[in-house]
Design an enzyme around this catalytic site. Structure first.
Site, PDB file in Angstrom:
ATOM      1  N   TYR A 550      -2.741   3.904  -5.954  1.00  0.00           N
ATOM      2  CA  TYR A 550      -1.767   3.139  -5.206  1.00  0.00           C
ATOM      3  C   TYR A 550      -0.729   2.490  -6.182  1.00  0.00           C
ATOM      4  O   TYR A 550      -0.831   1.211  -6.555  1.00  0.00           O
ATOM      5  CB  TYR A 550      -2.329   2.355  -4.104  1.00  0.00           C
ATOM      6  CG  TYR A 550      -2.730   3.071  -3.290  1.00  0.00           C
ATOM      7  CD1 TYR A 550      -2.485   3.261  -1.920  1.00  0.00           C
ATOM      8  CD2 TYR A 550      -4.135   3.390  -3.261  1.00  0.00           C
ATOM      9  CE1 TYR A 550      -3.137   4.043  -0.918  1.00  0.00           C
ATOM     10  CE2 TYR A 550      -4.977   3.895  -2.225  1.00  0.00           C
ATOM     11  CZ  TYR A 550      -4.470   4.096  -1.172  1.00  0.00           C
ATOM     12  OH  TYR A 550      -5.163   4.911  -0.418  1.00  0.00           O
ATOM     13  N   ALA A 552       2.208   1.435  -7.254  1.00  0.00           N
ATOM     14  CA  ALA A 552       2.902   0.794  -7.123  1.00  0.00           C
ATOM     15  C   ALA A 552       2.272  -1.010  -7.099  1.00  0.00           C
ATOM     16  O   ALA A 552       2.896  -1.847  -7.130  1.00  0.00           O
ATOM     17  CB  ALA A 552       4.071   0.929  -5.859  1.00  0.00           C
ATOM     18  N   ASP A 553       1.209  -0.868  -6.539  1.00  0.00           N
ATOM     19  CA  ASP A 553       0.728  -2.224  -6.020  1.00  0.00           C
ATOM     20  C   ASP A 553       0.248  -3.071  -7.191  1.00  0.00           C
ATOM     21  O   ASP A 553       0.788  -4.285  -7.132  1.00  0.00           O
ATOM     22  CB  ASP A 553      -0.574  -2.007  -5.227  1.00  0.00           C
ATOM     23  CG  ASP A 553      -0.356  -1.596  -3.799  1.00  0.00           C
ATOM     24  OD1 ASP A 553      -0.111  -2.483  -3.086  1.00  0.00           O
ATOM     25  OD2 ASP A 553      -0.584  -0.406  -3.343  1.00  0.00           O
ATOM     26  N   PRO A 554      -0.340  -2.713  -8.098  1.00  0.00           N
ATOM     27  CA  PRO A 554      -0.483  -3.623  -9.255  1.00  0.00           C
ATOM     28  C   PRO A 554       0.642  -3.918 -10.055  1.00  0.00           C
ATOM     29  O   PRO A 554       0.757  -4.885 -10.590  1.00  0.00           O
ATOM     30  CB  PRO A 554      -1.836  -2.905 -10.189  1.00  0.00           C
ATOM     31  CG  PRO A 554      -1.550  -1.382  -9.894  1.00  0.00           C
ATOM     32  CD  PRO A 554      -1.028  -1.349  -8.392  1.00  0.00           C
ATOM     33  N   GLY A 557       2.420  -6.477  -7.927  1.00  0.00           N
ATOM     34  CA  GLY A 557       1.499  -7.711  -8.043  1.00  0.00           C
ATOM     35  C   GLY A 557       1.824  -8.565  -9.564  1.00  0.00           C
ATOM     36  O   GLY A 557       1.874  -9.775  -9.543  1.00  0.00           O
TER      37      GLY A 557
END
Length: 794
Positions: A550, A552-554, A557
């Site tokens: 995934y 794009a998540d880190p 964040g």
């Protein structure tokens, strides 16, 4: 003129390439005065495509808004810049790095000095030659990307350097916050490899917790009438069966259970593929999203540039380059009070040398009184001790933003709902569901260490009231719910601002808080498709893959953590907080700035190239001894070509005049690949990479998760940390992407048990009486044990 978040901050950027300049770009966009110091020949990125009027559009984007100074190594005039620099970002190695750092801190003891290098300044790989491909090979994502029957494939561009630059920006702001309070400067070291390894949720955890190798699973996309679509697999969607008129599946009650849905997802996906086959991407996308089904199209970068959502949010900006203005990528966040906006253009080589070195130059920090060293005691908990962050988060993007603050000493309080705990699922110890499974999730325990946790139902009046009491004693609130959620709860930014005018609130959602698609559902894997990422990850045109994670998540964040800390610094100066609106889509796109610019400048739509390079040849991934083991290498010039031929025992190739140029080698790359593979199959990839490195050829093993965990270089550097958890046991986890000399990150506590800190926070922090706390329990606002109606779920 609108004030900027980092107004008054002076940054000396003594780095080339992407990692250091991306630190500078992020800080410049937030208002810092960034002085870019280049050697005589300039930054090599000045020659990176696409070109406009003889200038690199990628360089123009990466270095916009900076002042350009040209100085050679050791030039004493550099002292004039270092004397004023609050932050120094450099990529020197060896004695040159030591000398520069000592010089900077001697001239300005409160300076924060960031060192960036591919593998860190210590360890057996400290001196390794690297290219974007070889760095990606040791970054974890490469091994599990692509088709299990073929070689792993890499994302194009400078992905690892972007990860490093993003983490570097957060690190220097944390160091600056500490320096502003105490007057104490320090060195920070950051390894590119450790930065990208910090941007995984379960890469190493599934090995340490379950013994599972994270492997390639192939493409998860289904074909439709005009392209490909993606259906997020981990959450049941009964409405999907209504939309497809598959009432037989709707009547199957077992399918509504999250674990059963995941087990039978191939059956669901087959039904979805059959239904979508004769429909367009747009038709399926909008129909599903109207029912809150996380479906997304596989977009090309042409589609991204034409996005109505990005247009509505005015994300693209004009980029001055080569005497023209082209459409350029925007920024990862929107700040309400101190807008983050690119200004001016990138400097020509040495353009501002005389201006900046003039004794009357207007330094942005000239009017600021420097804090005297020792003005406040050093924090044993980290540079951000004293800050308090409230998290209303789940999944990955929000929790990792909060964890960065927690790892550096902030008091981070996580709020969970009793009937929907914050992603206490995935990667259970031993792969087994014990009764208290919610305490045994490696995924949760990795992302939530060093935090406190309470349980609150924010939809109930007492829950809302208690939350607002927390807001009044907080510096920031981070939430990553759907854009509508906080408003529906009556807890959106206007309400929180009234409770605490100094508060910083950061909201992360798939598409942002405005625009026609604001209410659409998207997880990090959906964003891989809508952002164009999937359209350039493959073996060739039309062969599209996701990363297998995934991605794009880190990125969202950590970009969010940068914005929050910049806004906290602004609030300290002005007394005013602000709201940060983030979209996962917008946060990940800067990592693909070069691909976006290729389209906006040339009109050519980027397509997958496998592991090959548009610039160098040969470049690729080659089989090595063992099962599913691979070697990555790049040849950049004729010297490296001759060295490669010597190592693989093919002097005839080195003697072939048709292969003396990149163009000649590219024409015969298939033949060259066969020769390399014949040699690489005889060696394990560690031995092969070491042989090539000794000969001066950039090479690296494509590292699987088990190799990363037991890697000597990483363990010698102390990257992994041991965390003891009262329910899950003691495990090794990735540590920290940054190494602070004086205020190091530490493991202070394990990830919290569910509602572990209820009474500590309610009574100790908020001063609530026993009767008030009892009322929270009595009215179902809080509880000590989560309630799962249908078993573990996201």
């Amino acid at each position: 003129m609108t004030e900027r978040a980092l107004e008054g901050l002076v940054v000396a950027e003594i780095a080339t390439g992407v990692a250091g300049p991306y630190v500078g770009r992020l800080l410049a966009d937030l208002g810092a005065q960034v002085v870019k110091v280049e050697p005589r020949d300039g930054d090599p990125v000045r020659h990176e495509p696409p070109m406009v009027g003889g200038e690199s559009a990628f360089f123009a984007w990466l270095n916009r808004g900076k002042l350009g100074v040209q100085l050679e190594e050791g030039d004493p005039r550099l002292d004039r810049i270092l004397t004023h620099a609050d932050v120094v970002v450099h990529d020197r190695r060896g004695p040159a790095a030591e000398a520069l750092e000592a010089r900077a801190l001697a001239l300005r003891p409160s300076a924060v000095v960031l060192s960036l290098s591919p593998y860190g300044r210590t360890g057996e790989r400290a001196g390794w030659l690297t290219t974007p491909l070889t760095e990606y090979a040791t970054g974890g994502y490469h091994y599990f990307g692509g088709d299990p029957a073929r070689e792993p494939i890499a994302l194009p561009g400078y992905q690892v350097e972007f990860h490093a630059g993003m983490h570097g920006a957060f690190a220097v702001l944390a160091g600056y916050w500490h320096a502003e309070r105490t007057g104490e400067g320090q060195r920070i070291e950051l390894s590119h490899q450790e930065a990208i390894l910090s941007d995984h949720a379960w890469l190493t955890t599934i090995w340490t917790h379950t013994g599972q190798v994270q492997r390639r699973t192939g493409s998860a996309f289904v074909r439709c009438a005009d392209g490909f679509l993606y259906l997020f697999p981990l959450v049941p969607y009964p409405n999907l069966f209504v939309l497809m008129e598959r009432f037989d599946l709707l009547a199957d009650e077992e399918l509504q259970q999250p674990l059963v849905w995941q087990q039978r997802f191939p059956e669901v996906l087959a039904a979805f593929a059959e239904w979508a086959a004769n429909r367009t991407r747009a038709e399926v996308y909008h129909a599903c999203q109207e029912l809150r089904i996380a479906v997304s199209p596989v977009n090309t970068f042409a589609d991204v540039v034409a996005s109505p959502q990005l247009a509505a949010r005015e994300w693209f900006v004009p980029l001055p380059v080569g005497g023209q203005a082209v459409t350029g990528p925007g920024v990862p966040y929107k700040l309400s009070e101190t807008p983050c906006r690119p200004e001016g253009r990138a400097p020509h080589l040495g353009e501002h040398t005389d201006l900046v070195l003039d004794q009357n130059f207007a330094w942005a920090n000239a009017g600021r009184q420097a804090t005297v060293a020792g003005a406040a005691p050093r924090s044993p908990a980290g540079p951000l001790e004293g800050l308090r962050v409230i998290e209303v988060t789940a999944n990955w993007a929000g929790p990792i933003a909060g964890r960065h603050f927690a790892d550096l000493g902030a008091d981070v309080i996580k709020i969970e709902l009793q009937t929907k705990p914050a992603t206490r699922a995935l990667v259970y110890v031993g792969g087994d569901l014990w009764p208290e499974h919610y305490h045994r999730s490696g995924y949760f325990n990795k992302l939530n260490r060093n935090k406190r946790a309470i349980c609150l139902d924010l939809s109930k009046p007492l829950g809302k009231e208690t939350f607002l009491r927390l807001v009044r004693v907080a510096d920031a609130v981070i939430e990553n719910n759907a854009a509508r959620v906080m408003g529906n709860l009556g807890l959106d930014w206007p309400v929180l601002r009234e409770a605490n005018p100094r508060l910083v609130m950061c909201s992360m959602s798939g598409y942002g808080a405005t625009g026609p698609e604001r209410n659409y559902s998207a997880y990090g894997s959906n964003v891989e498709t809508v952002s164009g990422l999937a359209s350039v990850l493959g073996y060739g045109p039309g062969e599209y893959f996701g990363t297998g994670s995934y991605y794009a998540d880190p990125i969202t964040g950590t970009h969010g953590a940068v914005a929050v800390l910049a806004a906290i610094l602004a609030a300290r100066r002005t007394g005013r907080g602000q709201w940060i609106d983030m979209a996962l889509l917008e946060a990940v796109l800067p990592f693909f700035a070069q691909q976006l610019l290729e389209y906006t400048v040339t009109g050519r739509v980027p397509v997958p190239m496998g592991n090959r390079s548009p610039r160098w040849a040969p470049q690729g991934v080659y089989p090595s001894a063992g099962t599913d083991c691979w070697l990555a290498l790049t040849v950049r010039d004729e010297s490296e070509w001759r060295a490669l031929c010597g190592v693989i025992g093919r002097p005839d190739l080195a003697a072939d005049p048709s292969l003396a140029s990149v163009e000649g080698r590219r024409k015969k790359q298939d033949e060259i690949d066969e020769a390399i593979a014949a040699w690489s199959r005889t060696l394990d990839h560690l031995t092969a990479a070491e042989a090539l490195q000794r000969a001066g050829v950039p090479a690296a093993p494509v590292m699987a998760n088990w190799e990363i965990v037991c890697d000597n270089h990483l363990n010698d550097r102390g990257f992994f940390v041991s965390v003891r958890h009262p329910k899950a046991g003691t495990h090794q986890f990735p540590g920290f992407p940054w190494r602070f000399e004086r205020t190091p990150a530490t493991i202070r506590c394990h990830a919290p048990l569910f509602a572990e800190h209820n009474r500590e926070v309610f009574a100790g922090l908020l001063g609530m009486t026993d009767a008030e706390i009892d009322a929270l329990y009595r009215e179902g606002v809080t509880g000590d044990v989560p309630i799962y109606a249908q078993g573990p779920t996201l």
